[in-house]
Enzyme design. Structure first.
Site, PDB file in Angstrom:
ATOM      1  N   TYR A 163      -2.585  -4.576  -0.292  1.00  0.00           N
ATOM      2  CA  TYR A 163      -3.161  -5.195  -1.480  1.00  0.00           C
ATOM      3  C   TYR A 163      -4.652  -4.883  -1.534  1.00  0.00           C
ATOM      4  O   TYR A 163      -5.324  -4.871  -0.504  1.00  0.00           O
ATOM      5  CB  TYR A 163      -2.978  -6.721  -1.451  1.00  0.00           C
ATOM      6  CG  TYR A 163      -1.535  -7.152  -1.360  1.00  0.00           C
ATOM      7  CD1 TYR A 163      -0.904  -7.273  -0.115  1.00  0.00           C
ATOM      8  CD2 TYR A 163      -0.806  -7.432  -2.502  1.00  0.00           C
ATOM      9  CE1 TYR A 163       0.420  -7.661  -0.025  1.00  0.00           C
ATOM     10  CE2 TYR A 163       0.525  -7.824  -2.417  1.00  0.00           C
ATOM     11  CZ  TYR A 163       1.137  -7.942  -1.181  1.00  0.00           C
ATOM     12  OH  TYR A 163       2.447  -8.319  -1.093  1.00  0.00           O
ATOM     13  N   ASP A 196       2.448 -10.761  -9.770  1.00  0.00           N
ATOM     14  CA  ASP A 196       2.353 -11.771 -10.818  1.00  0.00           C
ATOM     15  C   ASP A 196       1.797 -11.175 -12.101  1.00  0.00           C
ATOM     16  O   ASP A 196       1.396 -10.011 -12.155  1.00  0.00           O
ATOM     17  CB  ASP A 196       1.472 -12.927 -10.350  1.00  0.00           C
ATOM     18  CG  ASP A 196       2.080 -13.677  -9.166  1.00  0.00           C
ATOM     19  OD1 ASP A 196       3.320 -13.725  -9.073  1.00  0.00           O
ATOM     20  OD2 ASP A 196       1.299 -14.204  -8.341  1.00  0.00           O
TER      21      ASP A 196
END
Length: 248
Positions: free
Chosen positions: A123, A59
């Site tokens: 992540y 994002d």
């Protein structure tokens, strides 16, 4: 007709100034990383249409230490395909001055897919305690971590709770609705969650020691960093190992 070559590329970027990694309409004021990658490929003057297929979405504001994508390049008649080394150098030249860098490239089979051959993704979430607003962060850490609290975290409780997330779960309630939602499985498998003290060059005592001490004394904050890496496995992609061997 000249030979068309498919490449797997690994790239990294600082995502602060982008709408995300995926392509945005060209009329939008903030573009995606993909816009700039495809622009760099276009400057190599391929004879085919330019399309960079990215494996993992991020994002707006999210950075990537290493993402991957595949792309096809067909050169003019009589010109050989780019070597992997030359392709990396050429793309990085045309990506300047954007904070995007191509790390490596490999020649792969024509049916290789960076997205569907991915085995896992990792992540890293960087949390900072000791401050409650990003304006209190050292300038070298801004946009690179999240000021989570003005008090210490209960890391023992976090580690215990994180174990509940391990394994395969239905994450339907954690995703937003879009046109692609019905075609994507909400089942994801989390392989590993670690919560550990982080590293910050801004807090190293042998690096501008007096300046750092003075700044933190004046602001009245003590900053501690925590890194939370999490790895999840995608259900498909068991052939990636063979394809990577071919790419070498």
């Amino acid at each position: 007709m000249a030979e068309k070559a498919r490449y797997l590329i690994y790239f990294q970027y600082r995502g602060t100034g982008y709408s995300g990694v995926m392509k945005s309409p060209p009329h939008q004021p903030v573009l995606g990383v993909q816009n700039y990658l495809e622009g760099a490929v276009q400057k190599l003057r391929p004879t085919n249409g330019v399309s960079v297929s990215i494996s993992s979405r991020t994002d707006s504001g999210v950075h990537a230490l290493c993402n991957s994508a595949h792309l096809d390049i067909q050169r003019k008649e009589g010109k050989l395909p780019f070597s992997a080394k030359l392709l990396v150098e050429a793309l990085n030249f045309h990506l300047k001055p954007e904070p995007i860098s191509v790390l490596k490239a490999f020649r792969v089979a024509d049916d290789f897919s960076a997205r569907f051959r991915a085995l896992s993704r990792t992540y890293v979430y960087r949390l900072v305690t000791g401050c409650y607003h990003r304006s209190q962060l050292p300038v070298f850490e801004r946009n690179l971590c999240w000021p989570a609290a003005n008090r210490p975290l209960n890391t023992d409780a976090m580690k215990e709770a994180a174990q509940i997330l391990l394994g395969t779960h239905d994450f339907s309630t954690f995703r937003s609705l879009s046109s692609e939602t019905p075609f994507k499985s909400p089942l994801k498998t989390l392989l590993q969650v670690d919560i550990m003290p982080g590293f910050s060059i801004a807090l190293q005592q042998n690096f501008h020691r007096d300046v750092c001490k003075l700044d933190f004394h004046l602001t009245g904050i003590e900053v501690n960093g925590w890194e939370v890496p999490a790895a999840d496995r995608i259900a498909w992609g068991r052939e990636v190992g063979n394809d990577m061997e071919k790419a070498k």
